[in-house]
Design an enzyme around this catalytic site. Structure first.
Site, PDB file in Angstrom:
ATOM      1  N   LYS A 106      42.125  31.862  45.184  1.00  0.00           N
ATOM      2  CA  LYS A 106      41.804  30.757  46.091  1.00  0.00           C
ATOM      3  C   LYS A 106      42.367  29.417  45.614  1.00  0.00           C
ATOM      4  CE  LYS A 106      37.769  32.834  48.234  1.00  0.00           C
ATOM      5  NZ  LYS A 106      37.700  34.156  47.564  1.00  0.00           N
TER       6      LYS A 106
HETATM    7  C1  LIG Z   1      37.645  35.358  48.233  1.00  0.00           C
HETATM    8  C2  LIG Z   1      38.024  36.542  47.445  1.00  0.00           C
HETATM    9  C3  LIG Z   1      38.443  37.745  48.061  1.00  0.00           C
HETATM   10  C4  LIG Z   1      38.450  37.953  49.549  1.00  0.00           C
HETATM   11  O1  LIG Z   1      39.430  37.187  50.213  1.00  0.00           O
HETATM   12  P1  LIG Z   1      39.305  36.965  51.799  1.00  0.00           P
HETATM   13  O2  LIG Z   1      40.442  36.075  52.146  1.00  0.00           O
HETATM   14  O3  LIG Z   1      37.966  36.305  52.008  1.00  0.00           O
HETATM   15  O4  LIG Z   1      39.361  38.296  52.438  1.00  0.00           O
HETATM   16  C5  LIG Z   1      38.846  38.805  47.241  1.00  0.00           C
HETATM   17  N1  LIG Z   1      38.807  38.693  45.900  1.00  0.00           N
HETATM   18  C6  LIG Z   1      38.399  37.568  45.281  1.00  0.00           C
HETATM   19  C7  LIG Z   1      38.358  37.539  43.812  1.00  0.00           C
HETATM   20  C8  LIG Z   1      37.999  36.451  46.030  1.00  0.00           C
HETATM   21  O5  LIG Z   1      37.581  35.352  45.389  1.00  0.00           O
END
Ligand SMILES: *Cc1c(COP(=O)(O)O)cnc(C)c1O
Length: 431
Positions: free
Chosen positions: A107
């Site tokens: 993210k």
């Molecule tokens: C947020 C997150 C996800 C999921 O991603 P999305 O875009 O919400 O599907 C998967 N793995 C980790 C470690 C995350 O922080």
């Protein structure tokens, strides 16, 4: 570029307004009016382009002229100052490591990009923007880090007391400057309820410009399409049919991958891998979308019972179930299977996967049972150290703390404790 609301009951807005508002007044998600494929020469020569050039050419049409070209290039260079390696584990299996950013979570890219866009837009405004987020762990750290020091933007993060890991808490509470942490006596759902209440509080909205920083925001969602282009650049020379397996929760990341495909990226298929929160796998079986309360798992960043970005995916296929099923498969896995996969990856490939990556691996393996000649890439969305206890217990090995993490563990936590919406409101109005 203009963006329209998927609920069709609100006016179209500019990129700038879509970023500042986050969600449309009719509660719909914003979606770009046009998606123009990149020229075939872009994909033919992608190995000659730097990651910064790829990102700029891919995102420019969505930003339009609302951020000057030179500034957009500067933002991209700041956001993408780390690597996105594809690591091959087996003949037809590789992982795309997305955890080399400052908070070791994928993210980071979206959060940093959104922060800089918002900073650019609010620099011209007299009013400060306040970003309000509730986090169960990972989002908060990436957002806090991404927005640190961005002028004209204040960030307030709510997290449930005692329910995030030590590492995650340090990432949220030790930054200071324009980042405020509120430790809520309650659960993640309580935090989210308080945030939602704030967004509907007319008195508060009258006094301040509030916005959210979740993957609904186009500036957090769209830059994730870079990952798929960076991966394509690295594996293109294999000349095989490429499939991506994405561990999914809110389905923002996989939706960005499908956007990369719409831009012309040659890619055969997408696999949406989930934990037992199986809303989408069920939808792909029955054609019925039935949200449920979320279930806690060891891949907790994907514990989502009503994935908010899935509506964007349906829209990308004009809500046609048949075309959607041709391009996407979706499978769900239990914690038990996830742990077995972590052990298998460790024993067979000497690779340490975190629980989210392991879910992606399982999805890929399942698809390849019937499509053995594809080249599969599963996304590693978090560094295994962020899920230290589970990873160490499962593979029975100790893993080292990376320096980025070791450094913050000594810093002093600064957080304000609250237990009600009234206290949140008082905090927002007085700071
Ligand atoms: C947020 C997150 C996800 C999921 O991603 P999305 O875009 O919400 O599907 C998967 N793995 C980790 C470690 C995350 O922080």
């Amino acid at each position: 570029m203009n963006f329209y609301s998927l609920n069709q009951q609100a006016p179209t807005v500019s990129f700038k307004d879509a970023v500042i508002q986050g969600i449309a007044p009719d509660r719909g998600l914003y979606f770009p009016e046009h998606i123009t494929p990149l020229p075939t020469s872009f994909f033919e020569n992608i190995e000659d382009l730097s990651n910064h050039e790829i990102a700029f050419l891919a995102i420019r049409q969505f930003v339009g002229d609302e951020i000057p070209e030179a500034k957009l290039k500067e933002i991209i260079a700041e956001v993408l100052d780390f690597d996105f390696p594809v690591v091959e584990l087996d003949e037809n299996v590789a992982t795309l490591e997305l955890f080399h950013g400052p908070t070791l979570a994928f993210k980071d890219v979206g959060a940093r990009f959104m922060a800089r866009c918002l900073g650019e837009f609010s620099a011209k405004e007299t009013n400060e923007v306040t970003v309000l987020v509730a986090t169960s762990g990972d989002t908060g750290g990436a957002v806090a880090n991404g927005f640190l020091g961005v002028r004209g933007v204040k960030v307030v993060i709510l997290y449930p007391s005692g329910k995030v890991s030590d590492i995650q808490e340090k990432q949220l509470t030790t930054l200071g400057k324009n980042i405020g942490a509120l430790e809520v006596d309650g659960t993640f759902d309580d935090c989210q309820r308080m945030v939602k209440t704030a967004f509907l509080d007319e008195e508060l909205l009258h006094k301040m410009q509030l916005t959210s920083a979740n993957s609904i925001n186009v500036a957090r969602w769209l830059p994730q399409l870079f990952y798929f282009l960076f991966a394509y650049k690295q594996v293109k020379s294999k000349g095989k049919e490429i499939v991506f397996s994405i561990p999914s929760g809110n389905f923002g990341n996989i939706c960005a991958g499908i956007m990369a495909q719409k831009l012309g990226m040659p890619c055969h298929h997408f696999i949406a891998a989930t934990n037992v929160n199986n809303i989408v796998p069920n939808f792909m079986k029955t054609g019925k979308y039935e949200p449920k309360p979320s279930i806690a798992t060891i891949s907790n960043a994907m514990d989502v019972g009503d994935p908010s970005n899935f509506i964007r995916i349906r829209h990308l296929y004009q809500d046609d179930f048949e075309t959607l099923s041709k391009n996407i498969s979706s499978y769900s896995f239990t914690d038990e299977q996830t742990k077995e996969a972590m052990v298998e990856i460790y024993n067979d490939c000497s690779y340490v996967a975190d629980p989210h990556g392991a879910v992606g691996y399982l999805g890929l393996k399942k698809y390849q049972e019937n499509h053995p000649n594809t080249y599969g890439i599963f996304l590693e969305t978090a560094h295994p150290v962020k899920f230290l206890d589970i990873v160490e217990d499962t593979i029975r090995e100790n893993i080292d703390l990376p320096e980025k993490i070791a450094k913050i563990m000594d810093k002093k936590k600064k957080a304000t404790s609250i237990s009600s919406y009234e206290e949140l409101k008082k905090y927002l109005l007085s700071n």
